[in-house]
Design a protein around this motif. Structure first.
Motif, mmCIF file in Angstrom:
data_model
loop_
_atom_site.group_PDB
_atom_site.id
_atom_site.type_symbol
_atom_site.label_atom_id
_atom_site.label_comp_id
_atom_site.label_asym_id
_atom_site.label_seq_id
_atom_site.Cartn_x
_atom_site.Cartn_y
_atom_site.Cartn_z
ATOM 1 N N MET A 105 0.821 -1.216 0.000
ATOM 2 C CA MET A 105 0.000 0.000 0.000
ATOM 3 C C MET A 105 0.851 1.262 0.000
ATOM 4 O O MET A 105 0.324 2.370 -0.076
ATOM 5 C CB MET A 105 -0.913 0.004 1.243
ATOM 6 C CG MET A 105 -2.015 -1.053 1.212
ATOM 7 S SD MET A 105 -2.715 -1.390 2.869
ATOM 8 C CE MET A 105 -3.192 0.253 3.386
ATOM 9 N N GLY A 106 2.176 1.094 0.132
ATOM 10 C CA GLY A 106 3.066 2.242 0.133
ATOM 11 C C GLY A 106 3.301 2.841 1.499
ATOM 12 O O GLY A 106 3.814 3.973 1.600
ATOM 13 N N LEU A 107 2.953 2.103 2.572
ATOM 14 C CA LEU A 107 3.177 2.620 3.918
ATOM 15 C C LEU A 107 4.656 2.538 4.282
ATOM 16 O O LEU A 107 5.366 1.627 3.832
ATOM 17 C CB LEU A 107 2.365 1.807 4.942
ATOM 18 C CG LEU A 107 0.840 1.813 4.801
ATOM 19 C CD1 LEU A 107 0.228 0.934 5.885
ATOM 20 C CD2 LEU A 107 0.295 3.225 4.896
ATOM 21 N N PRO A 108 5.145 3.464 5.110
ATOM 22 C CA PRO A 108 6.499 3.332 5.647
ATOM 23 C C PRO A 108 6.625 2.045 6.447
ATOM 24 O O PRO A 108 5.622 1.485 6.911
ATOM 25 C CB PRO A 108 6.637 4.567 6.545
ATOM 26 C CG PRO A 108 5.618 5.528 6.037
ATOM 27 C CD PRO A 108 4.478 4.704 5.544
ATOM 28 N N ASP A 284 -15.348 5.856 -0.489
ATOM 29 C CA ASP A 284 -14.086 6.177 -1.161
ATOM 30 C C ASP A 284 -13.040 5.080 -1.042
ATOM 31 O O ASP A 284 -12.019 5.123 -1.744
ATOM 32 C CB ASP A 284 -13.511 7.482 -0.587
ATOM 33 C CG ASP A 284 -14.432 8.674 -0.825
ATOM 34 O OD1 ASP A 284 -15.159 8.645 -1.828
ATOM 35 O OD2 ASP A 284 -14.419 9.601 0.013
ATOM 36 N N ASN A 285 -13.275 4.109 -0.151
ATOM 37 C CA ASN A 285 -12.239 3.093 0.117
ATOM 38 C C ASN A 285 -12.799 1.677 0.075
ATOM 39 O O ASN A 285 -12.319 0.804 0.789
ATOM 40 C CB ASN A 285 -11.598 3.343 1.490
ATOM 41 C CG ASN A 285 -10.920 4.686 1.593
ATOM 42 O OD1 ASN A 285 -9.845 4.903 1.052
ATOM 43 N ND2 ASN A 285 -11.553 5.620 2.286
ATOM 44 N N LEU A 286 -13.809 1.455 -0.752
ATOM 45 C CA LEU A 286 -14.474 0.155 -0.774
ATOM 46 C C LEU A 286 -13.510 -0.969 -1.136
ATOM 47 O O LEU A 286 -13.519 -2.037 -0.509
ATOM 48 C CB LEU A 286 -15.635 0.190 -1.770
ATOM 49 C CG LEU A 286 -16.635 -0.960 -1.695
ATOM 50 C CD1 LEU A 286 -17.230 -1.068 -0.306
ATOM 51 C CD2 LEU A 286 -17.718 -0.797 -2.740
ATOM 52 N N GLY A 287 -12.665 -0.742 -2.125
ATOM 53 C CA GLY A 287 -11.712 -1.771 -2.533
ATOM 54 C C GLY A 287 -10.717 -2.099 -1.435
ATOM 55 O O GLY A 287 -10.411 -3.276 -1.185
ATOM 56 N N ALA A 336 -5.782 0.224 17.386
ATOM 57 C CA ALA A 336 -5.939 1.213 16.320
ATOM 58 C C ALA A 336 -5.929 2.630 16.887
ATOM 59 O O ALA A 336 -5.327 3.541 16.294
ATOM 60 C CB ALA A 336 -7.249 0.960 15.563
ATOM 61 N N ALA A 337 -6.584 2.821 18.030
ATOM 62 C CA ALA A 337 -6.599 4.146 18.663
ATOM 63 C C ALA A 337 -5.197 4.565 19.091
ATOM 64 O O ALA A 337 -4.811 5.737 18.947
ATOM 65 C CB ALA A 337 -7.532 4.129 19.872
ATOM 66 N N ILE A 338 -4.404 3.598 19.573
ATOM 67 C CA ILE A 338 -3.012 3.883 19.938
ATOM 68 C C ILE A 338 -2.226 4.309 18.698
ATOM 69 O O ILE A 338 -1.441 5.261 18.724
ATOM 70 C CB ILE A 338 -2.362 2.644 20.587
ATOM 71 C CG1 ILE A 338 -3.006 2.359 21.943
ATOM 72 C CG2 ILE A 338 -0.849 2.839 20.743
ATOM 73 C CD1 ILE A 338 -2.554 1.047 22.568
ATOM 74 N N PRO A 347 -5.481 9.102 9.681
ATOM 75 C CA PRO A 347 -6.918 9.133 9.996
ATOM 76 C C PRO A 347 -7.774 8.362 8.997
ATOM 77 O O PRO A 347 -8.712 7.664 9.386
ATOM 78 C CB PRO A 347 -7.244 10.635 9.986
ATOM 79 C CG PRO A 347 -5.952 11.291 10.360
ATOM 80 C CD PRO A 347 -4.882 10.453 9.732
ATOM 81 N N ASP A 348 -7.471 8.463 7.710
ATOM 82 C CA ASP A 348 -8.253 7.752 6.694
ATOM 83 C C ASP A 348 -8.113 6.242 6.846
ATOM 84 O O ASP A 348 -9.107 5.497 6.745
ATOM 85 C CB ASP A 348 -7.815 8.168 5.284
ATOM 86 C CG ASP A 348 -8.257 9.574 4.932
ATOM 87 O OD1 ASP A 348 -9.104 10.125 5.671
ATOM 88 O OD2 ASP A 348 -7.754 10.133 3.936
ATOM 89 N N LEU A 349 -6.882 5.778 7.088
ATOM 90 C CA LEU A 349 -6.659 4.341 7.267
ATOM 91 C C LEU A 349 -7.298 3.862 8.563
ATOM 92 O O LEU A 349 -7.823 2.738 8.623
ATOM 93 C CB LEU A 349 -5.159 4.037 7.259
ATOM 94 C CG LEU A 349 -4.771 2.555 7.364
ATOM 95 C CD1 LEU A 349 -5.434 1.739 6.253
ATOM 96 C CD2 LEU A 349 -3.255 2.392 7.320
ATOM 97 N N PHE A 350 -7.268 4.697 9.592
ATOM 98 C CA PHE A 350 -7.932 4.352 10.854
ATOM 99 C C PHE A 350 -9.420 4.097 10.613
ATOM 100 O O PHE A 350 -9.978 3.102 11.097
ATOM 101 C CB PHE A 350 -7.751 5.485 11.872
ATOM 102 C CG PHE A 350 -8.547 5.296 13.143
ATOM 103 C CD1 PHE A 350 -8.076 4.471 14.155
ATOM 104 C CD2 PHE A 350 -9.752 5.952 13.317
ATOM 105 C CE1 PHE A 350 -8.805 4.293 15.329
ATOM 106 C CE2 PHE A 350 -10.495 5.789 14.479
ATOM 107 C CZ PHE A 350 -10.013 4.955 15.487
ATOM 108 N N ALA A 351 -10.088 4.990 9.861
ATOM 109 C CA ALA A 351 -11.515 4.827 9.575
ATOM 110 C C ALA A 351 -11.780 3.544 8.797
ATOM 111 O O ALA A 351 -12.767 2.831 9.056
ATOM 112 C CB ALA A 351 -12.026 6.043 8.793
#
Length: 387
Positions: A105-108, A284-287, A336-338, A347-351
């Motif tokens: 996904m391109g995350l660090p 916006d993030n269904l996939g 996830a909250a941590i 924030p978007d990935l958290f949701a």
């Protein structure tokens, strides 16, 4: 307003649970889904509030306390090896593949590791209710699932502390390990020496329900101590239940606490999961949600299922054990909250992950019903063939 919401929750959860059973599914599935209907996403009759969250927390604590009271210690000891396999492999698969998904996904790197850890979490509070309804809570499968949940919780929290200590979080790995050791050492010592003494002292008191009150004091005390030392409160409540199950007061405490829990607090817990769901990120993030949901389900199902298979379970029972470990529940939500607070989750990935956690929670009961039902049929056929 709270009184009205409680009335609605209790009415709706009982009706939805009964309808779910009539449709051939565990009642807990109906209770989870009705929460979504009652919540802001659909009808907006019930809203997620701090008070409702606290009542829900009491519900899950009582649920795990009741599970501890019902635990067969002989079966639990025999399931130790299986619980180890299930717990460890149930972490290795989601951690490794979750980390790989994060990199894709391109995350660090640090955020990708955190994603893997979050997907490694397990909450068996939903599974416990399904096991009760399926009559499997006191079985070898039930003991394995509960034991694996304890192992899973400890290993994930230790790994989380290790990651946080290297990513700038205010966490000292040595302190975390020491706290875990202190909790289990003190908890076992209290269970052996102090808990039976407390119940003996309360039993002769000339007040109503003295023994039940003593049991609840032990339950909430253990849950608080577990939270204080960084272990999930539900693990503390479960150990408290096991401790009391070794005393002559087991049945009295069990009967009264089950009545209290299932009359009010446990339905609130199940329903509040759906009420607190946030679906604004779906469009916006269904996939991404679909992909992570499939990953979350398969890694636990396969990882924990293989662990159960290596421990000697048949394939259907092994998959039933794996299915029971799929739900991420409140444990993953806390992690996830941590991550959100520490900057390891955007924030978007958290949701997105909140929705994924809800998906795993909703899918767990029907998956357990499918695999354990088929396992029971296969066992019965084998018995018939041997006669």
């Amino acid at each position: 307003m709270l009184v009205f919401e409680l009335a609605i929750i209790l009415l709706a959860s009982k009706v939805a649970g009964d309808l779910s059973v009539k449709l051939g599914q565990p009642s807990v599935l109906g209770k989870l889904l009705i929460g979504i209907v009652l919540g802001p996403t659909v009808l907006g009759i019930v809203n997620s509030t701090d008070v409702l969250a606290e009542l829900s927390q009491i519900g899950v604590i009582l649920l795990m306390f009741i599970a501890g009271l019902e635990t067969d210690m002989g079966e639990f000891k025999r399931a130790g090896k299986a619980a180890g396999y299930v717990g460890v492999l149930g972490i290795v698969f989601p951690l490794g593949l979750g980390y790989g998904a994060g990199l894709f996904m391109g995350l660090p790197q640090a955020e990708a590791i955190f994603l893997g850890l979050l997907l490694s979490a397990t909450s068996v509070s939903i599974s416990v209710q399904s096991l009760k309804e399926l009559g499997r809570l006191k079985s070898k499968e039930g003991a394995t699932i509960l034991g694996a949940a304890v192992i899973d919780d400890v290993l994930v929290i230790l790994a989380l502390a290790f990651v946080m200590s290297f990513t700038g979080g205010d966490v000292h790995l040595g302190t975390v390990v020491l706290k875990k050791f202190v909790f289990f050492a003190v908890a076992l010592l209290l269970a052996w020496k102090v808990v039976p003494w407390v119940l003996r002292k309360f039993a002769p008191l000339r007040v109503t329900e003295a023994v039940v009150s003593a049991g609840l004091i032990v339950c909430f005390g253990y849950a608080y101590f577990a939270e204080y030392t960084g272990v999930a409160g539900i693990i503390g409540a479960y150990i408290a239940g096991v401790a009391i199950s070794r005393t002559p007061h087991k049945h009295e405490v069990f009967e009264k606490v089950e009545t209290i829990g299932y009359a009010v607090f446990v339905p609130v817990f199940f329903t509040s999961i759906g009420v607190s769901a946030e679906f604004s990120a779906i469009g916006d993030n269904l996939g991404l949600i679909a992909g992570l949901s499939v990953l979350a389900v398969l890694t636990k199902l396969v990882g924990s299922g293989l662990g159960a298979r290596f421990a000697g379970f048949g394939w259907r029972s092994a998959l039933g054990v794996g299915a029971a470990m799929v739900s991420r529940g409140e444990v993953a939500l806390i992690i996830a909250a941590i991550g959100l607070e520490s900057g390891l989750l955007a924030p978007d990935l958290f949701a997105v992950l909140v929705v994924v956690i809800l998906v795993t929670t909703i899918l767990t009961p029907p998956m357990m019903k499918l695999f354990f039902k088929d396992a029971a049929v296969q066992t019965e056929r084998a018995r018939s063939a041997s006669m």
